[in-house]
Design an enzyme around this catalytic site. Structure first.
Site, short mmCIF file in Angstrom:
data_model
loop_
_atom_site.label_atom_id
_atom_site.label_comp_id
_atom_site.label_asym_id
_atom_site.label_seq_id
_atom_site.Cartn_x
_atom_site.Cartn_y
_atom_site.Cartn_z
N ARG A 155 -87.78 30.64 -70.53
CA ARG A 155 -88.94 31.13 -69.93
C ARG A 155 -90.14 31.19 -69.80
NH1 ARG A 155 -84.33 33.81 -65.94
NH2 ARG A 155 -83.74 34.58 -67.90
N LEU A 254 -81.03 28.40 -57.26
CA LEU A 254 -81.20 27.44 -55.80
C LEU A 254 -82.11 28.32 -54.70
CD1 LEU A 254 -77.35 28.08 -55.80
CD2 LEU A 254 -78.82 25.50 -56.51
N CYS A 264 -91.99 21.81 -68.33
CA CYS A 264 -90.28 21.25 -69.40
C CYS A 264 -89.78 21.03 -68.18
CB CYS A 264 -89.76 22.68 -69.36
SG CYS A 264 -90.44 23.04 -71.08
C1 UDX Z 1 -87.96 25.99 -67.18
C2 UDX Z 1 -85.99 26.85 -68.35
O1 UDX Z 1 -85.67 27.70 -67.56
C3 UDX Z 1 -86.22 27.15 -69.73
O2 UDX Z 1 -84.79 27.60 -70.23
C4 UDX Z 1 -86.51 26.02 -70.70
O3 UDX Z 1 -86.78 27.03 -71.94
C5 UDX Z 1 -88.52 25.71 -70.29
O4 UDX Z 1 -87.88 25.01 -69.08
P1 UDX Z 1 -89.72 27.21 -67.06
O5 UDX Z 1 -90.72 26.23 -67.18
O6 UDX Z 1 -91.21 28.68 -67.97
O7 UDX Z 1 -89.07 27.21 -68.24
O8 UDX Z 1 -89.50 27.59 -65.33
P2 UDX Z 1 -88.70 28.36 -63.92
O9 UDX Z 1 -88.18 29.58 -64.32
O10 UDX Z 1 -87.09 27.70 -65.45
O11 UDX Z 1 -88.82 27.65 -63.06
C6 UDX Z 1 -89.98 26.13 -62.69
C7 UDX Z 1 -90.37 25.75 -61.52
O12 UDX Z 1 -88.49 25.45 -61.18
C8 UDX Z 1 -90.61 26.50 -61.21
O13 UDX Z 1 -91.47 25.86 -61.01
C9 UDX Z 1 -90.25 27.38 -60.45
O14 UDX Z 1 -91.18 27.89 -59.36
C10 UDX Z 1 -89.44 26.69 -59.75
N1 UDX Z 1 -87.72 27.27 -59.81
C11 UDX Z 1 -86.61 27.68 -60.03
C12 UDX Z 1 -87.72 27.19 -57.89
O15 UDX Z 1 -87.59 26.43 -57.32
N2 UDX Z 1 -86.49 27.46 -57.70
C13 UDX Z 1 -86.01 28.19 -58.00
O16 UDX Z 1 -84.14 28.53 -58.23
C14 UDX Z 1 -85.81 28.74 -59.29
#
Ligand code: UDX
Length: 463
Positions: A155, A254, A264
Site C-alpha cells: 500500500r 470497511l 490500483c
Molecule cells: C492498494 C492495495 O491495498 C494494495 O494491496 C495494492 O498493492 C495496491 O492497491 P493503495 O492503492 O496504496 O493499495 O491504497 P489502499 O490503502 O488500499 O486504499 C485505497 C483507497 O481506498 C483509498 O482511497 C482509501 O482512502 C480507500 N479506503 C480504504 C476506503 O475508502 N475505505 C477503507 O476502509 C479502506
C-alpha cells in the site's frame, strides 16, 4: 544476491530499496535520466515514508546503485525483477513497455539467472510469456531461464513495511522446470517471516487482482451499508464494529466515506470489467462496485447543494485534502479532483488545501479553475461548506471552534467519517458524514443553536 530491478517507479523503487536493506546487491535501472539523477542524490521523486532513508542508506553502503544500462545490469544479475508500468493512462492495460524491456533483458541474462515479473499484467499476456521468453532465448542461442511472477501487495504510505513484513509472498511459476526460480525467490525473501505461496502464473496474477477487487468490493459494500444506515438512522461505524467480531467478516477495509481512489483499486476494477467482457464474462458485481464508488463523489456535491438550500452556484466550497489518501502525494483517481471538477462545473468557487506541497502544485493544473491555498485556514476562510476529503491527521486535529467564525457558514461534510459530529454541532456546525447521521441527536432534541434547526430539515440525517 545480485539483483537488477527494472523500472524505478513506485513498485520498483520500493522493491530495490527494501532488497538493499536486506543486504542484497541491487542495481536499479530506469530510462529517465532526471529520475536517475534525483535518486543518485539520495532523493525519492515521490512521497513514501521511510523510503528516502532506505535509498540513502543503500547508496551509502554500496548496496544500491542506479543506471540506465539495462543490458549491462541484466547481464550481471543473478535475478532480474521487472517492475515497469502497465497502465495505459486511460483505465486500460498496455504491455509495450514490458515487451520492450524483455526484448533487451532476456537474451543477455546469465544462464543460471532468474527472471521475475513484478509488474501487474493481464492474464492473457501472462499466457504468452513462456513462449515469448523461450523464443528470445532460443534466437540468442542461449539456454532457457526460469521465469516467475511475484505480484506486489504493498500500500502507498506503508509500502516499506508491507514489503518487509508481508502477509504472504506469492510466487507464480511461468516456467521453472527444475525449481531453480522458486529456490532463488525463496532465497531473496529469506528475511521475510511470511508464508510463501507457490502457484501457477495465471493463478498468481489473479490472486493479485482478486485481492484488490475484494478490497474494492468491501469498500463499496461499506458505502452502500452507510446509505442504508443513513436511511434508518443507524451509525455505520457501530454497525461495522458489531459485524467485525464475526471471524468470517473481520473489520478492515470497511470504512465508509467518499470511496476508493489511487492507482490500483479503481483501475483494476475497471480493467477487469473491460477485460472480462472481451472474454465473454459478465461482471455485474464489479460493475456495481465501480458505480457505488463513483456515486460517492457526486453525493458529496449533492450534499453540499442540500446544505446550501439547493445550489452550490456562487458558493465557496473548501476542500480539505487532495491526495487519494493520507501519507502519499499521489493524485491518481483522487476523489477530491472529481469532486472539485463537479463543483466547479456547477458554478461554485472551490478552494483546496492539502498538507503535501507537491500535490498542491499539481492539482491546480489537473483541475482548471481550482484555487489551491497553502493552509487549511485559507481554504476555510469565507467558505460556505468545508468538505474533508482526505483524512490527514492535520484535519482530524484541526481546531474547528477557531475555524468556525472565519467561515461564511458552518457546514462540514466529513467524507471520511473521522470528525466528532456532536462536538462540532455544539460548536455551531451542521455536520454530516456518511452513514453516521448528521449531528448528535441530543443537540437536535434540545433544539438549541442555528445548526440544530437546519439539521432537522436535512433528508439523510438521524435528527
Ligand atoms: C492498494 C492495495 O491495498 C494494495 O494491496 C495494492 O498493492 C495496491 O492497491 P493503495 O492503492 O496504496 O493499495 O491504497 P489502499 O490503502 O488500499 O486504499 C485505497 C483507497 O481506498 C483509498 O482511497 C482509501 O482512502 C480507500 N479506503 C480504504 C476506503 O475508502 N475505505 C477503507 O476502509 C479502506
Amino acid at each position: 544476491m545480485r539483483v537488477a530491478v527494472v523500472g524505478l517507479g513506485y513498485v520498483g523503487l520500493v522493491t530495490g530499496a527494501c532488497l538493499a536493506e536486506w543486504e542484497h546487491d541491487v542495481t536499479g535501472v530506469d530510462a529517465d535520466p532526471r529520475r536517475l539523477a534525483t535518486l543518485r542524490e539520495g532523493r525519492v521523486p515521490f512521497h513514501e515514508p521511510r523510503l528516502p532513508e532506505l535509498v540513502a542508506d543503500g547508496i551509502a553502503n554500496g548496496r544500491l546503485s542506479f543506471t540506465d544500462d539495462l543490458r549491462g545490469a541484466a547481464a550481471a544479475a543473478e535475478m532480474v525483477i521487472v517492475a515497469v508500468g502497465t497502465h495505459d493512462g486511460n483505465g486500460g492495460w498496455q504491455t509495450d513497455t514490458v515487451r520492450g524491456a524483455l526484448a533487451d533483458i532476456v537474451p543477455v541474462m546469465a544462464d543460471d539467472a532468474t527472471l521475475v515479473i513484478r509488474s501487474t499484467l493481464p492474464p492473457d499476456f501472462i499466457k504468452q510469456l513462456p513462449a515469448l521468453v523461450a523464443s528470445r532465448r532460443a534466437t540468442a542461442g542461449v539456454p532457457p531461464i526460469p521465469v516467475m511472477l511475484n505480484p506486489e501487495f504493498t500500500r502507498e504510505g506503508r509500502a516499506v513495511r508491507d514489503y518487509q513484513q508481508p502477509d504472504r509472498v506469492v510466487l507464480g511459476v511461468v516456467s521453472d522446470p527444475d525449481g531453480h526460480g522458486e529456490a532463488a525467490l525463496r532465497e531473496l525473501y529469506h528475511s521475510a517471516a511470511a508464508p510463501v505461496v507457490v502457484m501457477g502464473a495465471i493463478d498468481a496474477a489473479i490472486t493479485k487482482l482478486g485481492a484488490n477487487l475484494f478490497l474494492a468490493t468491501k469498500i463499496s459494500f461499506a458505502n452502500e451499508l452507510a446509505e442504508i444506515c443513513d436511511a434508518f438512522g443507524a451509525d455505520v461505524d457501530t454497525v461495522v464494529d458489531g459485524m467485525s467480531y464475526d471471524s468470517r467478516i473481520g473489520g478492515s477495509f470497511l470504512r465508509a466515506g467518499v470511496g476508493f481512489g489511487g492507482s490500483c483499486l479503481p483501475n483494476q476494477v475497471s480493467m477487469t470489467i473491460r477485460t472480462a467482457a472481451q472474454f465473454g464474462v459478465e461482471t455485474p458485481l464489479l460493475t456495481a462496485v465501480d458505480e457505488v464508488n463513483h456515486r460517492r463523489r457526486s453525493q458529496v456535491v449533492e450534499r453540499a447543494a442540500t446544505l446550501l438550500d439547493g445550489t452550490v452556484r456562487g458558493r465557496r466550497i473548501a476542500l480539505l485534502g487532495l491526495t487519494f489518501k493520507p501519507d502519499t502525494d499521489d493524485l491518481r483517481d483522487a476523489p477530491a479532483l472529481t469532486i472539485a471538477g463537479e463543483l466547479l462545473e456547477l458554478g461554485a468557487t472551490v478552494v483546496a488545501y492539502d498538507p503535501m506541497p507537491t500535490a498542491r502544485e499539481r492539482s491546480g493544473t489537473l483541475v482548471p479553475g481550482l484555487e489551491v491555498v497553502p493552509a487549511a485556514a485559507d481554504a476555510l476562510r469565507g467558505a460556505d461548506v468545508a468538505v474533508l476529503v482526505t483524512e490527514w491527521p492535520e484535519f482530524v486535529e484541526l481546531d474547528w471552534a477557531l475555524a468556525g467564525p472565519t467561515m461564511s457558514r458552518r457546514n462540514i461534510i466529513d467524507g471520511r467519517n473521522v470528525l466528532r459530529g456532536a462536538e462540532l454541532a455544539a460548536a455551531g456546525f451542521t455536520y454530516t458524514s456518511f452513514g453516521r447521521g448528521t449531528v448528535a441527536p441530543e443537540v437536535v432534541e434540545e433544539g438549541i443553536g442555528a445548526g440544530a434547526t437546519r439539521v432537522a430539515s436535512l433528508q439523510w440525517g438521524r435528527g
